[in-house]
Design a protein around this motif. Sequence first.
Motif, short mmCIF file in Angstrom:
data_model
loop_
_atom_site.label_atom_id
_atom_site.label_comp_id
_atom_site.label_asym_id
_atom_site.label_seq_id
_atom_site.Cartn_x
_atom_site.Cartn_y
_atom_site.Cartn_z
N ALA A 63 5.69 24.52 124.73
CA ALA A 63 5.17 25.82 124.61
C ALA A 63 6.41 26.63 123.40
O ALA A 63 5.61 27.26 122.54
N GLU A 64 7.52 26.39 123.64
CA GLU A 64 8.53 26.82 122.57
C GLU A 64 8.33 26.48 121.29
O GLU A 64 8.38 27.06 120.29
N ALA A 65 8.17 25.17 121.22
CA ALA A 65 7.91 24.52 120.05
C ALA A 65 6.59 25.12 119.17
O ALA A 65 6.71 25.38 118.10
N ALA A 66 5.51 25.28 120.15
CA ALA A 66 4.49 25.93 119.55
C ALA A 66 4.66 27.29 118.89
O ALA A 66 4.11 27.94 117.96
N ARG A 67 5.36 28.22 119.73
CA ARG A 67 5.85 29.50 119.37
C ARG A 67 6.69 29.22 118.03
O ARG A 67 6.28 30.13 117.18
N GLN A 68 7.64 28.45 117.86
CA GLN A 68 8.44 28.56 116.56
C GLN A 68 7.39 28.14 115.72
O GLN A 68 7.60 28.66 114.48
N SER A 69 6.56 27.16 115.77
CA SER A 69 5.51 26.69 114.75
C SER A 69 4.68 28.15 114.09
O SER A 69 4.74 28.12 113.01
N VAL A 71 5.89 31.12 114.27
CA VAL A 71 6.84 32.02 113.73
C VAL A 71 7.08 31.34 112.30
O VAL A 71 7.22 32.16 111.43
N ASP A 72 7.38 30.09 112.13
CA ASP A 72 7.80 29.49 110.93
C ASP A 72 6.42 29.50 109.97
O ASP A 72 6.74 29.71 108.84
N SER A 73 5.20 29.67 110.45
CA SER A 73 3.97 29.99 109.60
C SER A 73 3.68 31.41 109.16
O SER A 73 2.73 31.69 108.90
N GLY A 74 4.67 32.11 109.60
CA GLY A 74 4.59 33.74 109.28
C GLY A 74 3.57 34.32 110.19
O GLY A 74 2.97 35.16 109.94
#
Length: 193
Positions: A63-69, A71-74
């Motif tokens: 889930a954290e990885a999905a959240r980070q992606s 964030v990284d995609s604006g």
Amino acid sequence: MEFRDLVKARRSCRAFESTPLTDDQISAILEAGLWAPSPLNLQPWEFVVITDAQLKTQVKEIAEAARQSVVDSGGPGWAGKYGMDFIETAPVLIAVVVDPGKGGLGSYFDQKYGAMQAASACIQNMMLAATDLGLESLWFTFFAPQKMQAALNVPENLEIAGLIPIGKPKDALKAPPRKEAKVHQQRYSKSAT
Ligand SMILES: Cc1cc2nc3c(=O)[nH]c(=O)nc-3n(C[C@H](O)[C@H](O)[C@H](O)COP(=O)(O)O)c2cc1C
């Protein structure tokens, strides 16, 4: 609890006590899910009950990885601050798995979502049952489906309709406001009252 009170009392909870659920509580929640309607009564759902600490950590990392992606995609600013510790502290997570091939006669009419609609009704029943037991829950979907399926050994032809953390809420929960019902009389019109 009276149904009218129950349906308003249920809240999405994102902070849980770690107190485990009893087997009876888990059974009661699952049983409520089973009484949901489904196309042709095919009951297209299965459940994965997760209490193992290591597996919960793995679920949180996905889930954290999905959240980070996001964030990284604006993505939206709140995503950067959205804490996911509740995935580990919730005493149980229940993944509701659905077979999209069990959508009943909908396949003849280009209705693609019958099985997912049934799984959604199942999840709502489960969440209401949790509230009725003095617990709370969350319908959690903030993850890459394929990664979550692989971590939980869910076969590729099935889908996860939702991952439901359940437990005693840590704090009192405030109800987000609801909009007025948009009601059309007889036929859909541009203006609803
Ligand atoms: C299909 C679905 C997916 C959802 N996914 C998430 C999620 O991933 N994370 C989250 O915090 N809330 C999620 N929610 C919960 C909604 O944010 C919540 O229901 C809504 O804000 C209304 O709040 P309430 O449930 O307390 O009435 C989801 C709800 C639904 C129906």
